[in-house]
Design a protein around this motif. Sequence first.
Motif, short mmCIF file in Angstrom:
data_model
loop_
_atom_site.label_atom_id
_atom_site.label_comp_id
_atom_site.label_asym_id
_atom_site.label_seq_id
_atom_site.Cartn_x
_atom_site.Cartn_y
_atom_site.Cartn_z
N GLN A 1 -47.98 -45.51 -129.69
CA GLN A 1 -46.79 -44.69 -129.46
C GLN A 1 -47.14 -43.21 -129.38
O GLN A 1 -46.44 -42.43 -128.74
N LEU A 2 -48.22 -42.81 -130.04
CA LEU A 2 -48.65 -41.41 -130.03
C LEU A 2 -49.53 -41.10 -128.82
O LEU A 2 -49.49 -39.98 -128.28
N PHE A 3 -50.34 -42.05 -128.41
CA PHE A 3 -51.23 -41.90 -127.27
C PHE A 3 -51.35 -43.27 -126.62
O PHE A 3 -51.88 -44.20 -127.22
N GLY A 4 -50.81 -43.39 -125.42
CA GLY A 4 -50.64 -44.68 -124.79
C GLY A 4 -51.91 -45.47 -124.59
O GLY A 4 -53.01 -44.93 -124.45
N LEU A 5 -51.77 -46.78 -124.56
CA LEU A 5 -52.87 -47.70 -124.30
C LEU A 5 -53.06 -47.85 -122.79
O LEU A 5 -52.08 -47.98 -122.04
N ARG A 6 -54.29 -47.84 -122.33
CA ARG A 6 -54.61 -48.13 -120.93
C ARG A 6 -56.03 -48.64 -120.85
O ARG A 6 -56.97 -47.92 -121.18
N VAL A 7 -56.18 -49.90 -120.42
CA VAL A 7 -57.49 -50.53 -120.30
C VAL A 7 -57.52 -51.33 -119.00
O VAL A 7 -56.77 -52.30 -118.85
N PRO A 8 -58.36 -50.98 -118.04
CA PRO A 8 -58.48 -51.80 -116.83
C PRO A 8 -58.92 -53.22 -117.17
O PRO A 8 -59.73 -53.43 -118.08
N ALA A 9 -58.39 -54.19 -116.45
CA ALA A 9 -58.71 -55.59 -116.74
C ALA A 9 -60.20 -55.87 -116.61
O ALA A 9 -60.77 -56.64 -117.39
N GLY A 10 -60.85 -55.22 -115.64
CA GLY A 10 -62.28 -55.43 -115.46
C GLY A 10 -63.10 -54.93 -116.64
O GLY A 10 -64.13 -55.51 -116.98
N TYR A 11 -62.64 -53.84 -117.24
CA TYR A 11 -63.33 -53.33 -118.43
C TYR A 11 -63.08 -54.25 -119.62
O TYR A 11 -63.99 -54.54 -120.39
N ALA A 12 -61.85 -54.74 -119.75
CA ALA A 12 -61.54 -55.68 -120.84
C ALA A 12 -62.40 -56.93 -120.75
O ALA A 12 -62.76 -57.52 -121.78
N ALA A 13 -62.78 -57.31 -119.53
CA ALA A 13 -63.60 -58.51 -119.35
C ALA A 13 -65.01 -58.34 -119.90
O ALA A 13 -65.72 -59.33 -120.13
N ARG A 14 -65.44 -57.09 -120.12
CA ARG A 14 -66.77 -56.84 -120.69
C ARG A 14 -66.75 -56.86 -122.22
O ARG A 14 -67.79 -56.73 -122.87
N ILE A 15 -65.56 -56.98 -122.81
CA ILE A 15 -65.40 -56.97 -124.26
C ILE A 15 -65.52 -58.38 -124.80
O ILE A 15 -64.94 -59.32 -124.24
N ARG A 16 -66.25 -58.55 -125.87
CA ARG A 16 -66.42 -59.87 -126.47
C ARG A 16 -65.10 -60.34 -127.09
O ARG A 16 -64.53 -59.67 -127.96
#
Length: 347
Positions: free
Chosen positions: A58-73
């Motif tokens: 709420q203080l600083f919005g979330l934004r993560v590209p799906a392709g980057y999320a795919a590199r996360i375990r």
Amino acid sequence: MAMSPPQATGPHVAARSLSYPVTGWQQAMREAITDVDTLFHTLALPVTYKPAARRAAQLFGLRVPAGYAARIRTGDIDDPLLRQVLPLGAETESKPGFGADAVGDLASDAGDGLLHKYHGRALLITTGACAVHCRYCFRRHFDYGAHHAGGSHLREALARIAADDTLAEIILSGGDPLSLTNERLTVIGKALDATPHVARIRMHTRTAIVLPERIDDGLIAWVAARRARVVVVIHVNHAQELAPGVVERLTALKAAGATLLNQAVLLAGVNDDRDSQVALSEALFAAGVMPYYLHLLDRVAGVHHFEVDETRAAALMRSVAAVLPGYLVPKLARELPGDSAKRVVGV
């Protein structure tokens, strides 16, 4: 005639509806994960962290590209890429010494988005949009609506650059300059090419790493067409970020004539150990990128949990220097308000 991109009205504002055809990278930006529930479901994260993540987002919005999320375990709350994008409850805490303008940007802005802080170079805030919201971002409180080179401000900023023959290098920043369309970048590039004293155009980008499809044929052509030498400073903090698709696009940038450098931020729980730093430098060099700076954390409000103190940071880099050739050891540096250059520490 080139069309302007959406204008920002606040920190890291996402692109609005566009009046030109939407490209693949723009669609990927639109489809980024911006909801805490979606992030937790996609990555199977422990739900106990979710309430705090919602408060921080709420203080600083979330934004993560799906392709980057795919590199996360999946399911790993300590994954070094996840830690860079996951909102945490610590962001809501106030800490002495951490403020809204950690590097003194506002004191250098004349109102047109051109920041003249260092001799011989100036920084152009081209946009407030970014493909990812890094939780340690030093501009997370920056008012892009009042301080960026959009609309008539761009003309004013370019005129100031043309009138100041001490400026040999212009740094495109933001947000992220690769949030701009190729058409918009062409307007800026042509204006700088037409300014004889501008020898280099430097671009600082995280988008090239988190959304590699942004390095498309049009951007490659933009680099190749420039009179001024193009330097692209990417932002990679961990070797895990250099997926094969990323390396492929970086190779294309280099083949077009760009000089590729990396600047990273030293982040607790992400890359504050020797093995991570060595692996990062080796992976960068294999991708044709030279390590440049490793920044100590800019002390902006909401990021204190990432800080590694200077003494430990210097000791860490000495251990890195003991096992890597000198050209693969980035300079450990910090930026302080009012300084005429970044301050190299630990030497």
